[in-house]
Motif scaffolding. Structure first.
Motif, PDB file in Angstrom:
ATOM      1  N   LEU A 161      -4.154 -10.103  -2.965  1.00  0.00           N
ATOM      2  CA  LEU A 161      -3.181  -9.167  -2.410  1.00  0.00           C
ATOM      3  C   LEU A 161      -3.137  -7.898  -3.247  1.00  0.00           C
ATOM      4  O   LEU A 161      -3.041  -6.781  -2.702  1.00  0.00           O
ATOM      5  N   ALA A 162      -3.221  -8.044  -4.561  1.00  0.00           N
ATOM      6  CA  ALA A 162      -3.238  -6.871  -5.441  1.00  0.00           C
ATOM      7  C   ALA A 162      -4.420  -5.966  -5.104  1.00  0.00           C
ATOM      8  O   ALA A 162      -4.270  -4.740  -4.960  1.00  0.00           O
ATOM      9  N   GLU A 163      -5.589  -6.557  -4.965  1.00  0.00           N
ATOM     10  CA  GLU A 163      -6.791  -5.767  -4.670  1.00  0.00           C
ATOM     11  C   GLU A 163      -6.673  -5.064  -3.326  1.00  0.00           C
ATOM     12  O   GLU A 163      -7.008  -3.877  -3.202  1.00  0.00           O
ATOM     13  N   ARG A 164      -6.164  -5.769  -2.321  1.00  0.00           N
ATOM     14  CA  ARG A 164      -6.039  -5.173  -0.986  1.00  0.00           C
ATOM     15  C   ARG A 164      -5.031  -4.035  -0.974  1.00  0.00           C
ATOM     16  O   ARG A 164      -5.134  -3.112  -0.173  1.00  0.00           O
ATOM     17  N   ALA A 165      -4.040  -4.095  -1.867  1.00  0.00           N
ATOM     18  CA  ALA A 165      -3.007  -3.060  -1.914  1.00  0.00           C
ATOM     19  C   ALA A 165      -3.368  -1.910  -2.836  1.00  0.00           C
ATOM     20  O   ALA A 165      -2.621  -0.935  -2.917  1.00  0.00           O
ATOM     21  N   GLY A 166      -4.486  -2.018  -3.556  1.00  0.00           N
ATOM     22  CA  GLY A 166      -4.926  -0.923  -4.412  1.00  0.00           C
ATOM     23  C   GLY A 166      -4.521  -1.035  -5.864  1.00  0.00           C
ATOM     24  O   GLY A 166      -4.495  -0.030  -6.587  1.00  0.00           O
ATOM     25  N   PHE A 167      -4.249  -2.270  -6.326  1.00  0.00           N
ATOM     26  CA  PHE A 167      -3.864  -2.509  -7.718  1.00  0.00           C
ATOM     27  C   PHE A 167      -4.913  -3.375  -8.417  1.00  0.00           C
ATOM     28  O   PHE A 167      -5.747  -4.012  -7.775  1.00  0.00           O
TER      29      PHE A 167
ATOM     30  N   ASP B  76      -0.349 -18.848  -3.244  1.00  0.00           N
ATOM     31  CA  ASP B  76      -1.037 -19.429  -4.393  1.00  0.00           C
ATOM     32  C   ASP B  76      -1.544 -18.273  -5.251  1.00  0.00           C
ATOM     33  O   ASP B  76      -1.555 -17.115  -4.830  1.00  0.00           O
ATOM     34  N   LEU B  77      -1.958 -18.594  -6.478  1.00  0.00           N
ATOM     35  CA  LEU B  77      -2.287 -17.539  -7.439  1.00  0.00           C
ATOM     36  C   LEU B  77      -3.470 -16.693  -6.984  1.00  0.00           C
ATOM     37  O   LEU B  77      -3.480 -15.465  -7.165  1.00  0.00           O
ATOM     38  N   ALA B  78      -4.478 -17.323  -6.397  1.00  0.00           N
ATOM     39  CA  ALA B  78      -5.645 -16.569  -5.936  1.00  0.00           C
ATOM     40  C   ALA B  78      -5.256 -15.597  -4.830  1.00  0.00           C
ATOM     41  O   ALA B  78      -5.766 -14.469  -4.769  1.00  0.00           O
ATOM     42  N   GLU B  79      -4.359 -16.022  -3.959  1.00  0.00           N
ATOM     43  CA  GLU B  79      -3.907 -15.134  -2.891  1.00  0.00           C
ATOM     44  C   GLU B  79      -3.188 -13.915  -3.454  1.00  0.00           C
ATOM     45  O   GLU B  79      -3.368 -12.790  -2.970  1.00  0.00           O
TER      46      GLU B  79
ATOM     47  N   ARG C 226       0.834  -1.209   0.000  1.00  0.00           N
ATOM     48  CA  ARG C 226       0.000   0.000   0.000  1.00  0.00           C
ATOM     49  C   ARG C 226       0.869   1.260   0.000  1.00  0.00           C
ATOM     50  O   ARG C 226       0.534   2.252  -0.659  1.00  0.00           O
ATOM     51  N   GLU C 227       1.979   1.216   0.737  1.00  0.00           N
ATOM     52  CA  GLU C 227       2.915   2.346   0.708  1.00  0.00           C
ATOM     53  C   GLU C 227       3.468   2.566  -0.697  1.00  0.00           C
ATOM     54  O   GLU C 227       3.580   3.705  -1.173  1.00  0.00           O
TER      55      GLU C 227
ATOM     56  N   PHE D 209       6.256 -20.887  -9.715  1.00  0.00           N
ATOM     57  CA  PHE D 209       6.650 -19.521  -9.404  1.00  0.00           C
ATOM     58  C   PHE D 209       5.857 -18.620 -10.335  1.00  0.00           C
ATOM     59  O   PHE D 209       5.624 -18.956 -11.487  1.00  0.00           O
ATOM     60  N   ALA D 210       5.440 -17.456  -9.834  1.00  0.00           N
ATOM     61  CA  ALA D 210       4.602 -16.565 -10.632  1.00  0.00           C
ATOM     62  C   ALA D 210       5.190 -15.171 -10.735  1.00  0.00           C
ATOM     63  O   ALA D 210       5.772 -14.662  -9.783  1.00  0.00           O
ATOM     64  N   GLU D 211       5.047 -14.574 -11.910  1.00  0.00           N
ATOM     65  CA  GLU D 211       5.249 -13.141 -12.101  1.00  0.00           C
ATOM     66  C   GLU D 211       3.870 -12.542 -12.361  1.00  0.00           C
ATOM     67  O   GLU D 211       3.162 -12.976 -13.267  1.00  0.00           O
ATOM     68  N   SER D 212       3.491 -11.562 -11.563  1.00  0.00           N
ATOM     69  CA  SER D 212       2.168 -10.950 -11.687  1.00  0.00           C
ATOM     70  C   SER D 212       2.335  -9.478 -12.025  1.00  0.00           C
ATOM     71  O   SER D 212       3.072  -8.749 -11.346  1.00  0.00           O
TER      72      SER D 212
END
Length: 312
Positions: free
Chosen positions: A285-291, A278-281, A167-168, A304-307
């Motif tokens: 996390l993106a939504e909770r951080a504002g993305f 996991d991918l859903a998490e 978020r920062e 391994f994932a690149e998002s």
């Protein structure tokens, strides 16, 4: 008292589990040992990260048309970043800002990437948030920012702290800017443990080097022969934990931290946490951080994932 001494004093005098922040694993020797770890057959994370960046750099940039400024949190040598910079340099001259608190890491990054044409490298010796702010101040009008946070470094944060940190970062960015986030995914526990406790002992040397660093820089008298490296899988919190376990009952003096510590046989110092996802998490996390979680690429050989997250 130095920040290192203060953090050691605080972490080793607390009630319950003693800790030392994982950032102190990465002095010059620790960084070299970690680079060796990334080459071990048991540690597939870095190779998966590199494969994804090599294969999908073009697709990533297709998602971000227009002029881009590239900044990276904790660049290391910049070896993995080369694929993105090379692809972008075919489109436009590139300004790349590696951000790291270590001047040695920034120097190695400049050395590693020195041969890239059309890429200007400006190291920012700052904390992550301060460095992002500095890079943002240098953007040209109409230029978007691509911020890289690779290698699953976000996994070193406790989950609530990861959300707060992201978020920062989001607060520093403008609408249309993007964050490429690397995350190591949950896999069989024995595979994960082997990655953090290799049979050749490189990870053990990396972990014990923290004690040697306290001896070198803080005047401590740790006897490294009396400490074992230990990796644990915490299934509840989905993380690998690295500890240093005392073999015997012992007392250690740390003069620069103005403390003397008594350790029981079997007591540990917790040195690093590596959370797995996991991918859903990651999307949550993106939504909770504002993305907005726009695209995810997953390696087939080592989960391994690149998002790619975009700021709305």
């Amino acid at each position: 008292m130095s920040p290192f001494a203060r953090d050691v004093r605080e972490g080793l005098t607390r009630h319950g589990q003693r800790t030392v922040p994982s950032m102190y694993l990465y002095d010059e020797l620790g960084t070299a040992l970690f680079e060796a770890i990334t080459l071990l057959p048991e540690y597939g994370l870095t190779r998966a990260d590199e494969r994804l960046l090599q294969r999908h750099a073009g697709a990533l940039l297709d998602e971000l048309p227009g002029s881009l400024l590239v900044a990276e949190l904790g660049s290391g040598t910049g070896r993995k970043t080369r694929w993105i910079l090379e692809a972008l340099a075919r489109r436009e001259p590139v300004l790349y800002y590696p951000i790291d608190i270590s001047p040695l890491a920034l120097a190695r990054c400049r050395q590693e990437l020195a041969g890239l044409g059309a890429v200007s490298i400006v190291g920012l010796e700052h904390s992550y948030v301060e460095g992002v702010g500095e890079a943002m101040a240098r953007r040209r009008e109409g230029q978007r920012v691509l911020l890289l946070f690779l290698g699953s470094t976000i996994g070193n944060f406790e989950r609530p702290a990861a959300v707060a940190f992201l978020r920062e970062i989001r607060a520093c960015l403008a609408s249309g800017d993007a964050l490429l986030l690397g995350t190591d995914l949950v896999k069989p526990w024995d595979v994960m443990l082997a990655a953090y406790d290799d049979p050749t002992g490189v990870t053990a040397a990396f972990n014990r080097n923290l004690l040697a660093r306290m001896n070198r820089e803080l005047g401590a008298d740790f006897d490294l022969r009396c400490w074992d490296h230990e990796a644990r899988w915490n299934a509840v919190d989905r993380r690998i934990e690295m500890h240093l376990r005392s073999r015997v009952r012992q007392t250690v003096a740390i003069p620069a931290a103005e403390v003397s510590c008594d350790f029981a046989a079997g007591e540990t110092i917790w040195t690093e946490a590596c959370h797995k996802f996991d991918l859903a998490e990651v999307a949550g996390l993106a939504e909770r951080a504002g993305f907005i979680n726009k695209v995810q690429w997953v390696d087939a050989e080592w989960p391994f994932a690149e998002s790619l997250w975009v700021a709305p």
